[in-house]
Design an enzyme around this catalytic site. Structure first.
Site, PDB file in Angstrom:
ATOM      1  N   GLU A  35     -10.014   7.301   4.981  1.00 44.80           N
ATOM      2  CA  GLU A  35      -8.955   6.680   5.789  1.00 44.80           C
ATOM      3  C   GLU A  35      -8.965   7.209   7.233  1.00 44.80           C
ATOM      4  O   GLU A  35     -10.020   7.563   7.765  1.00 44.80           O
ATOM      5  CB  GLU A  35      -7.610   6.844   5.091  1.00 44.80           C
ATOM      6  CG  GLU A  35      -7.669   6.254   3.677  1.00 44.80           C
ATOM      7  CD  GLU A  35      -6.325   6.044   3.024  1.00 44.80           C
ATOM      8  OE1 GLU A  35      -5.318   5.854   3.702  1.00 44.80           O
ATOM      9  OE2 GLU A  35      -6.290   6.048   1.771  1.00 44.80           O
ATOM     10  N   ASP A  38       0.859  -1.182   0.000  1.00 46.84           N
ATOM     11  CA  ASP A  38       0.000   0.000   0.000  1.00 46.84           C
ATOM     12  C   ASP A  38       0.903   1.242   0.000  1.00 46.84           C
ATOM     13  O   ASP A  38       2.124   1.147   0.132  1.00 46.84           O
ATOM     14  CB  ASP A  38      -0.906  -0.041   1.244  1.00 46.84           C
ATOM     15  CG  ASP A  38      -2.118   0.871   1.105  1.00 46.84           C
ATOM     16  OD1 ASP A  38      -2.131   1.706   0.186  1.00 46.84           O
ATOM     17  OD2 ASP A  38      -3.045   0.764   1.923  1.00 46.84           O
TER      18      ASP A  38
HETATM   19  C1  BGC Z   1      -5.059   3.231   0.471  1.00 47.08           C
HETATM   20  C2  BGC Z   1      -5.320   2.148  -0.542  1.00 47.08           C
HETATM   21  C3  BGC Z   1      -5.256   2.698  -1.937  1.00 47.08           C
HETATM   22  C4  BGC Z   1      -3.917   3.368  -2.143  1.00 47.08           C
HETATM   23  C5  BGC Z   1      -3.726   3.925  -3.544  1.00 47.08           C
HETATM   24  C6  BGC Z   1      -3.842   4.052   0.131  1.00 47.08           C
HETATM   25  O1  BGC Z   1      -3.782   5.205   0.920  1.00 47.08           O
HETATM   26  O2  BGC Z   1      -4.897   2.649   1.745  1.00 47.08           O
HETATM   27  O3  BGC Z   1      -6.566   1.556  -0.289  1.00 47.08           O
HETATM   28  O4  BGC Z   1      -5.471   1.680  -2.871  1.00 47.08           O
HETATM   29  O5  BGC Z   1      -3.795   4.440  -1.216  1.00 47.08           O
HETATM   30  O6  BGC Z   1      -4.478   5.044  -3.762  1.00 47.08           O
END
Ligand code: BGC
Length: 655
Positions: free
Chosen positions: A542, A345
């Site tokens: 998030e 991630d």
């Molecule tokens: C998130 C992921 C996402 C990634 C790419 C991260 O901050 O946790 O779910 O796919 O960013 O955008």
């Protein structure tokens, strides 16, 4: 006397002047010296910096035009083997780098460093956000990759987790929690197919979906990205989504099940991130939960042939999951037999490692990471990993395994054999997709309470509408819509707010609709039949949505209070990414509806309010009454053993 005095004075003055000009000279010399030190120092620093970051690839000749790997009629395994044998160490490591498009110093770096993947992290869009410009932007990057020595195409990734939602004009489907409430695998499959075709129209070939997270705590800011807290439902809907994304339809898009592993079971107050409370937090190292709750959805995803799996940012006990060889290599790759590639991630390879980036890269790759979402600093990554291989800290075999996995998925997705075609831009936000989204909205809206007020009559009566979510497509779409943290207001092309949807539904019937956002209808002589308050959470993504006590905000509560003064009955529709604490308030409402984050098609709500369709959705996770019940276990048991306000599976109907 006087003369000598004057002479003395003049002499003293001269001496002073001399001293002054000497000082001036010294100051000038000092400044000149300091400036040259800065210039020379800067130049030396620059040379050292450039030297350190310099990355040159060995000059090798291009492969023959009839090289085996270029031949589509050869089996994928043979093509991978042939290509791998032709690659330099640097080219292999380049394939393992996934970078955000904003970090590219120049597009040509894709070609020069043979980068494996580019992503549009949330909000990374073309300067004009429309489907055509997305296509152009991605096409330019793909072109660069195809012009690299071996012509290995990039994967271009995006979070299209509720439709192709970064793109203005795309259909915004309900967030996953609503689809979990529908429980409808066929619907999810169709949504995945529709999303894949919109993604394809913009030239993108990788979607960071589905989420297989299972939230145990509604205080977490990512509850709505998950279908449910139930591993069984997550497996069923996750597989439906993967099948819809990776074919067998027209648009094969690589799916990515995330966030491996156990995400949703973090402990409140134990986040890795200074500003978060639970997101990116610690998961208790529990072998029973691992085998019974966390792994099963991934087993289902692997069996469905998912091409990539994203490892989350949480910790397993005291170590980061991305460093954990047991979880990634032994469990996922060996025990479950995952043949795709593992991607980290955002900053996943090193943000919280507590060690140098160099060491963190070694640890994660040795644990089983195949492609690192850096998302910046690709030159340093290639240099570091090359050094680690040269020093035998990462084996050549591990690199070959990682690269073979990535190449296999690129061949499988047909990226090497793609012919230039005119993109089907019209499909983005098409009527058919909007109809599907509308159907998804009505299938995912849960009726929590109904004291003989729903369904509403479509032929007569007077309805008052109020609330922060009534006429706000940004709120009803939630985060991951155009911007990472979402948007506010009605500026998504082609979208319908809930108020607009209700107005369209009643049309020119006898029903009168009045709207006031704050519920201030005080100049009325008599009460209306029904007041509908559409309350909403502000969008969040998030850990920014971690909230110790998710509730309806004060302004909306005030709106409900005012609305009650002018309506005989009050219906409250909750637009939220998770259950909110409504234990006290719900008692005074006549009806309550959980609409989650329905997306661009607000008319789907009107469809169930006026019984063009009956309510059929049920809660995909328990709805707690108070904080002391959190977390709620996957078997439905609350922390304080008391009963939640509503259990998972609860939902009324209007049949
Ligand atoms: C998130 C992921 C996402 C990634 C790419 C991260 O901050 O946790 O779910 O796919 O960013 O955008």
């Amino acid at each position: 006397m006087r003369l000598t005095k004057t002479i003395r004075k003049t002499r003293a003055q001269n001496a002073k002047n001399k001293a002054r000009s000497k000082n001036k000279l010294l100051t000038k010399r000092f400044i000149a010296f300091a400036v040259s030190i800065v210039i020379i120092g800067g130049a030396v620093f620059r040379i050292i910096y450039i030297k350190q970051n310099e990355l040159t690839f060995p000059v090798l000749s291009p492969p023959a035009s009839d090289a085996l790997y270029k031949n589509p009629s050869q089996p994928i395994e043979a093509r991978v083997k042939d290509l791998l044998e032709r690659m330099s160490l640097e080219e292999k490591i380049g394939q393992m780098a996934l970078i955000d498009k904003r970090s590219l110093s120049k597009p040509q770096d894709i070609k020069d460093f043979g980068l494996g993947g580019i992503l549009s992290g949330a909000g990374a869009k073309p300067s004009t956000n429309d489907p055509q410009n997305w296509y152009r932007m991605v096409a330019e990057m793909k072109k660069q990759s195809k012009e690299s020595r071996l012509g290995i195409p990039i994967f271009y990734g995006i979070d299209a987790n509720h439709g192709h939602s970064n793109v203005l004009g795309a259909t915004i489907f309900p967030h996953s929690i609503g689809l979990g409430a529908s429980g409808d695998a066929e619907l999810v499959n169709k949504i995945a197919e529709a999303t894949a075709s919109e993604i394809k129209a913009t030239g993108i070939n990788w979607n960071y979906s589905p989420s297989l997270d299972a939230p145990k705590d509604i205080r977490w800011g990512r509850v709505y990205e998950a279908y449910s807290d139930d591993p069984g439902l997550n497996s069923k809907l996750g597989v439906a989504y993967i099948n819809g994304t990776q074919g067998p339809g027209q648009s094969y898009i690589l799916a990515s099940a995330k966030h491996y592993l156990g995400t949703g079971s973090m402990v409140w107050g134990e986040s890795n991130h200074k500003k978060f409370k639970i997101d990116q937090g610690k998961i208790l190292n529990d072998e029973h939960a691992l085998n019974n709750y966390y792994l099963p959805p991934y087993k289902a995803a692997v069996d469905a042939g998912v091409g990539s799996i994203m490892v989350g940012l949480s910790e397993w006990g005291d170590t980061r999951i991305i460093d954990n060889k047991y979880l990634i290599t032994d469990k996922l790759k060996t025990e479950l037999g995952f043949k795709g590639f593992v991607v980290s991630d955002w900053y996943g390879a090193y943000e919280y490692s507590g060690t140098s980036k160099y060491r963190a890269n070694i640890n994660t790759i040795n644990a089983g990471l195949d492609m690192a979402m850096l998302p910046y600093e690709y030159k340093a990554f290639i240099k570091d990993v090359r050094k680690a291989v040269q020093k035998n800290e990462i084996s050549q075999g591990r690199i070959d395994d990682a690269v073979s996995r990535i190449l296999y998925q690129k061949f499988r997705a047909g990226l090497f054999d793609e012919k230039e075609q005119d993109p089907d831009i019209k499909i983005v936000g098409s009527i058919a997709h909007r109809q599907l989204a509308r159907q998804a909205v009505s299938s995912s809206t849960v009726l929590l309470k109904n004291n003989e007020v729903l369904p509403l009559s479509k032929t007569n009566g007077e309805i008052l509408i109020a609330g922060s979510g009534a006429d706000n497509v940004g709120r009803q779409s939630g985060a991951w819509t155009v911007e990472w943290q979402g948007i506010d207001g009605n500026w998504v092309p082609g979208a319908t707010s809930i108020l607009q949807g209700i107005r369209q539904t009643v049309g020119n019937s006898g029903v009168q609709i009045h709207y006031n956002k704050d519920g201030a209808f005080n100049d009325r002589k008599k009460k209306a039949d029904v007041g509908i308050a559409i309350v909403s959470e502000k969008p969040y993504a998030e850990g920014w949505g971690d909230n110790p006590s998710p509730r309806i905000d004060k302004a909306d509560l005030e709106t409900i209070r005012r609305l009650k003064l002018s309506s005989n009955k009050v219906i409250v529709i909750i637009i939220s990414g998770r259950p909110l604490f409504i234990n006290d308030e719900i008692k005074s409402w006549d009806a309550a509806v959980a609409a989650w984050l329905p997306g661009s098609e607000g008319a789907g709500i009107a469809d169930v309010l006026f019984r063009d369709k009956s309510f059929s959705a049920t809660l995909p996770l328990p709805w707690p009454a108070i904080e002391s019940q959190l977390p709620i276990n996957h078997d439905g048991a609350t922390k304080d053993q008391s009963r939640p306000l509503f259990p998972r599976g609860y939902g009324l109907t209007t049949n």
